[in-house]
Design a protein around this motif. Structure first.
Motif, PDB file in Angstrom:
ATOM      1  N   THR A   1     -24.978  -2.552 -18.987  1.00 61.20           N
ATOM      2  CA  THR A   1     -24.681  -1.360 -19.779  1.00 61.20           C
ATOM      3  C   THR A   1     -22.871  -1.734 -19.775  1.00 61.20           C
ATOM      4  O   THR A   1     -22.627  -2.719 -19.473  1.00 61.20           O
ATOM      5  CB  THR A   1     -24.792  -0.177 -18.964  1.00 61.20           C
ATOM      6  N   LYS A   2     -22.323  -0.783 -20.768  1.00 57.16           N
ATOM      7  CA  LYS A   2     -21.102  -1.044 -21.076  1.00 57.16           C
ATOM      8  C   LYS A   2     -20.181  -1.136 -19.721  1.00 57.16           C
ATOM      9  O   LYS A   2     -19.391  -1.852 -19.648  1.00 57.16           O
ATOM     10  CB  LYS A   2     -20.576   0.171 -21.847  1.00 57.16           C
ATOM     11  N   ALA A   3     -20.423  -0.115 -18.711  1.00 61.15           N
ATOM     12  CA  ALA A   3     -19.765   0.086 -17.667  1.00 61.15           C
ATOM     13  C   ALA A   3     -19.844  -1.455 -16.764  1.00 61.15           C
ATOM     14  O   ALA A   3     -19.000  -1.815 -16.145  1.00 61.15           O
ATOM     15  CB  ALA A   3     -20.110   1.052 -16.635  1.00 61.15           C
ATOM     16  N   GLN A   4     -21.116  -1.818 -16.602  1.00 62.36           N
ATOM     17  CA  GLN A   4     -21.479  -2.939 -16.015  1.00 62.36           C
ATOM     18  C   GLN A   4     -20.811  -4.264 -16.547  1.00 62.36           C
ATOM     19  O   GLN A   4     -20.256  -5.210 -15.991  1.00 62.36           O
ATOM     20  CB  GLN A   4     -23.010  -3.319 -15.852  1.00 62.36           C
TER      21      GLN A   4
ATOM     22  N   LEU B   1     -18.309  -6.798 -14.818  1.00 66.99           N
ATOM     23  CA  LEU B   1     -18.556  -8.159 -14.688  1.00 66.99           C
ATOM     24  C   LEU B   1     -17.391  -9.021 -15.299  1.00 66.99           C
ATOM     25  O   LEU B   1     -16.862  -9.935 -14.853  1.00 66.99           O
ATOM     26  CB  LEU B   1     -19.525  -8.650 -15.596  1.00 66.99           C
ATOM     27  N   MET B   2     -16.824  -8.432 -16.206  1.00 70.00           N
ATOM     28  CA  MET B   2     -15.538  -9.171 -16.935  1.00 70.00           C
ATOM     29  C   MET B   2     -14.429  -9.021 -16.007  1.00 70.00           C
ATOM     30  O   MET B   2     -13.706 -10.067 -15.672  1.00 70.00           O
ATOM     31  CB  MET B   2     -15.255  -8.211 -18.234  1.00 70.00           C
ATOM     32  N   ARG B   3     -14.420  -7.808 -15.101  1.00 68.84           N
ATOM     33  CA  ARG B   3     -13.305  -7.738 -14.216  1.00 68.84           C
ATOM     34  C   ARG B   3     -13.261  -8.820 -13.153  1.00 68.84           C
ATOM     35  O   ARG B   3     -12.399  -9.636 -12.538  1.00 68.84           O
ATOM     36  CB  ARG B   3     -13.316  -6.424 -13.648  1.00 68.84           C
ATOM     37  N   THR B   4     -14.553  -8.942 -12.621  1.00 65.09           N
ATOM     38  CA  THR B   4     -14.709  -9.836 -11.400  1.00 65.09           C
ATOM     39  C   THR B   4     -14.650 -11.367 -11.879  1.00 65.09           C
ATOM     40  O   THR B   4     -14.359 -12.004 -11.176  1.00 65.09           O
ATOM     41  CB  THR B   4     -16.210  -9.805 -10.844  1.00 65.09           C
ATOM     42  N   LEU B   5     -15.109 -11.476 -13.135  1.00 59.62           N
ATOM     43  CA  LEU B   5     -14.846 -12.979 -13.832  1.00 59.62           C
ATOM     44  C   LEU B   5     -13.151 -13.449 -13.781  1.00 59.62           C
ATOM     45  O   LEU B   5     -12.642 -14.287 -13.289  1.00 59.62           O
ATOM     46  CB  LEU B   5     -15.330 -13.013 -15.349  1.00 59.62           C
TER      47      LEU B   5
ATOM     48  N   LEU C   1     -21.987  -4.447  -5.853  1.00 61.60           N
ATOM     49  CA  LEU C   1     -21.532  -3.099  -6.432  1.00 61.60           C
ATOM     50  C   LEU C   1     -20.541  -3.405  -7.498  1.00 61.60           C
ATOM     51  O   LEU C   1     -20.254  -2.899  -8.328  1.00 61.60           O
ATOM     52  CB  LEU C   1     -21.119  -2.072  -5.436  1.00 61.60           C
ATOM     53  N   GLN C   2     -19.548  -4.094  -6.784  1.00 61.84           N
ATOM     54  CA  GLN C   2     -18.064  -4.516  -7.798  1.00 61.84           C
ATOM     55  C   GLN C   2     -18.517  -5.106  -9.023  1.00 61.84           C
ATOM     56  O   GLN C   2     -17.850  -5.395  -9.782  1.00 61.84           O
ATOM     57  CB  GLN C   2     -17.385  -5.294  -6.816  1.00 61.84           C
ATOM     58  N   CYS C   3     -19.697  -6.015  -8.980  1.00 66.66           N
ATOM     59  CA  CYS C   3     -20.039  -6.612 -10.463  1.00 66.66           C
ATOM     60  C   CYS C   3     -20.884  -5.925 -11.200  1.00 66.66           C
ATOM     61  O   CYS C   3     -21.379  -6.204 -12.041  1.00 66.66           O
ATOM     62  CB  CYS C   3     -20.770  -7.891 -10.027  1.00 66.66           C
ATOM     63  N   GLY C   4     -21.086  -4.642 -10.718  1.00 67.72           N
ATOM     64  CA  GLY C   4     -21.968  -3.557 -11.530  1.00 67.72           C
ATOM     65  C   GLY C   4     -23.314  -2.975 -11.145  1.00 67.72           C
ATOM     66  O   GLY C   4     -23.984  -2.248 -11.643  1.00 67.72           O
TER      67      GLY C   4
ATOM     68  N   ALA D   1     -28.491 -17.450  -7.402  1.00 70.92           N
ATOM     69  CA  ALA D   1     -28.523 -17.109  -8.871  1.00 70.92           C
ATOM     70  C   ALA D   1     -26.932 -17.332  -9.061  1.00 70.92           C
ATOM     71  O   ALA D   1     -25.916 -17.139  -8.470  1.00 70.92           O
ATOM     72  CB  ALA D   1     -28.866 -15.752  -8.885  1.00 70.92           C
ATOM     73  N   ARG D   2     -26.886 -17.264 -10.588  1.00 67.15           N
ATOM     74  CA  ARG D   2     -25.587 -17.363 -11.185  1.00 67.15           C
ATOM     75  C   ARG D   2     -25.540 -16.159 -12.269  1.00 67.15           C
ATOM     76  O   ARG D   2     -26.697 -16.084 -12.960  1.00 67.15           O
ATOM     77  CB  ARG D   2     -25.331 -18.686 -11.867  1.00 67.15           C
ATOM     78  N   ILE D   3     -24.626 -15.802 -12.720  1.00 69.10           N
ATOM     79  CA  ILE D   3     -24.377 -15.064 -13.963  1.00 69.10           C
ATOM     80  C   ILE D   3     -23.373 -15.783 -15.101  1.00 69.10           C
ATOM     81  O   ILE D   3     -22.326 -16.161 -14.422  1.00 69.10           O
ATOM     82  CB  ILE D   3     -23.914 -13.557 -13.625  1.00 69.10           C
ATOM     83  N   VAL D   4     -23.886 -15.940 -16.033  1.00 73.99           N
ATOM     84  CA  VAL D   4     -22.933 -16.789 -16.830  1.00 73.99           C
ATOM     85  C   VAL D   4     -22.575 -16.180 -18.270  1.00 73.99           C
ATOM     86  O   VAL D   4     -23.459 -15.630 -18.776  1.00 73.99           O
ATOM     87  CB  VAL D   4     -23.789 -18.171 -17.313  1.00 73.99           C
TER      88      VAL D   4
END
Ligand SMILES: [Zn+2]
Length: 387
Positions: A11-14, A18-22, A125-128, A146-149
């Motif tokens: 979602t937008k918030a998620q 994700l952007m913040r943690t990246l 939680l901090q990643c969404g 897992a990885r998020i890319v």
């Protein structure tokens, strides 16, 4: 090990999370790299992972989940391990770099705590938190991590799984493969796998988009948009290439017990600005990787042979028949053998592969002795320059 990739639908918030943690993990990576460098300058010693880990507890990184603090530090120290190993073995591996925004696009997890669960990915939680995944095919084997890319086209989830081997029925045949620029692969039976036509079309669109980008004013909104378009086209080309290489490697592994390829040291190749070359350059290494991975799982074998003079030697009589690059047909004045230039090369590769096999006996994958490693045949470089 196999990687299964799925589209993520945060979602937008998620997405913001994700952007913040990246961003936070990148900052942490760069800060830790700086710590390592200053520590070395002051003491002359390497700051070990567990020493450095002591200063990176929960309090130091309130904006990052503990898993990410852990994997980020490990990533940094792994790049140092690789660098030192390169020094020891005399290979050129660059000193670990500070990561700019474009060079940092992966959020890496550690274990099965963050996994796929009923169409959702269990992110911290901090990643969404739990986010939607488009599971277009089921996972196989045992889930490892897992990885998020982040790619120009969006967010992806990669699940790395340990899969059992899928052995194929044993065959008694062998084939030699010659990788080129004009074709993707020419084999010793005279078959050719062409570079995909649609990739050429995309390359044209890319050239257009790049011209467009160059005309945009710096810092403008339009430039930002144009830049995004170029990035997406690059991704598209990479996807088309991967698709072709997977299909080609699959068909050879399915059809042959023994596959001989040239031992090209791709990373040692001279940098070249020609697009066709850059694409081919990436393809050779990838094709070999795909072949070896599929062959290992299928119980087939890939033999890498010395690449020198494969196109200048007659595969029928072994005499040297020199020819320039523009000569596409091999005509032997000694024995009268006539064949396509690349088919002749592929037959030479096959013969060398069979010689290696006769010397050493069967096993899953191997390369010919160490003395032949080194630069790739200069023919390929010249061929690329001429395009
Ligand atoms: Zn001949």
């Amino acid at each position: 090990m196999r990687t299964f990739e799925y589209r993520l639908r945060p979602t937008k918030a998620q997405e913001q999370a994700l952007m913040r943690t990246l961003l936070a993990s990148r900052k942490m990576y760069n800060a830790c790299l700086e710590d390592l460098i200053t520590h070395y300058k002051e003491t002359g010693k390497y700051l070990h992972l567990y020493e450095q880990d002591k200063h990176h507890g929960k309090e130091a990184h309130p904006d990052l989940p503990a898993v990410l603090v852990d994997t980020t530090l490990k990533r940094l120290h792994r790049s140092f391990t690789n660098f030192f190993r390169g020094l020891k073995e005399g290979r050129k591996i660059g000193f670990p770099r500070f990561k700019g925004a474009t060079a940092w696009n992966t959020i890496q997890f550690r274990d099965a705590a963050n996994c796929l669960d009923n169409g959702r990915f269990k992110a911290p939680l901090q990643c969404g938190g739990r986010m939607r995944v488009i599971v277009h095919r089921p996972l196989e084997g045992t889930f490892k991590f897992a990885r998020i890319v982040l790619r120009p086209s969006g967010w992806y989830l990669q699940c790395v799984c340990e899969t059992p081997p899928h052995p194929l029925l044993k065959k008694e045949n062998a084939v030699g493969l010659d990788m080129g620029i004009r074709y993707l692969v020419a084999d010793s039976n005279g078959h050719i796998i062409d570079n995909p036509k649609h990739a050429r079309k995309t390359a044209k669109r890319l050239a257009h988009a790049q011209r467009n980008l160059a005309r945009c004013k710096k810092g403008s909104h339009r430039r930002k948009k144009a830049k995004k378009k170029v990035a997406r086209l690059h991704e598209h080309i990479a996807n088309q290439r991967k698709d072709t290489l997977h299909k080609a490697s699959r068909s050879y592994v399915d059809g042959y017990q023994t596959i001989a390829v040239e031992d090209l040291q791709v990373s040692n190749m001279v940098r070249n600005h020609c697009l066709a070359f850059v694409i081919a350059d990436a393809s050779w290494g990838m094709f070999r990787q795909y072949l070896e991975a599929k062959a290992e799982s299928a119980g087939r074998q890939v033999i890498a042979v010395r690449p020198h003079y494969t196109s200048q030697t007659c595969s029928q009589c072994g005499e040297s028949v020199e020819k320039s690059l523009s000569v596409r047909t091999h005509v032997c004045p000694f024995c009268g053998y006539i064949a396509d230039r690349d088919e002749n090369a592929a037959r030479n590769i096959l013969q060398r592969g069979l010689q290696v096999l006769a010397r050493t006996g069967p096993s899953s994958s191997r390369r010919e002795g160490p003395e032949q490693s080194g630069e790739s045949p200069s023919v390929l470089k010249r061929e690329a320059a001429g395009l």
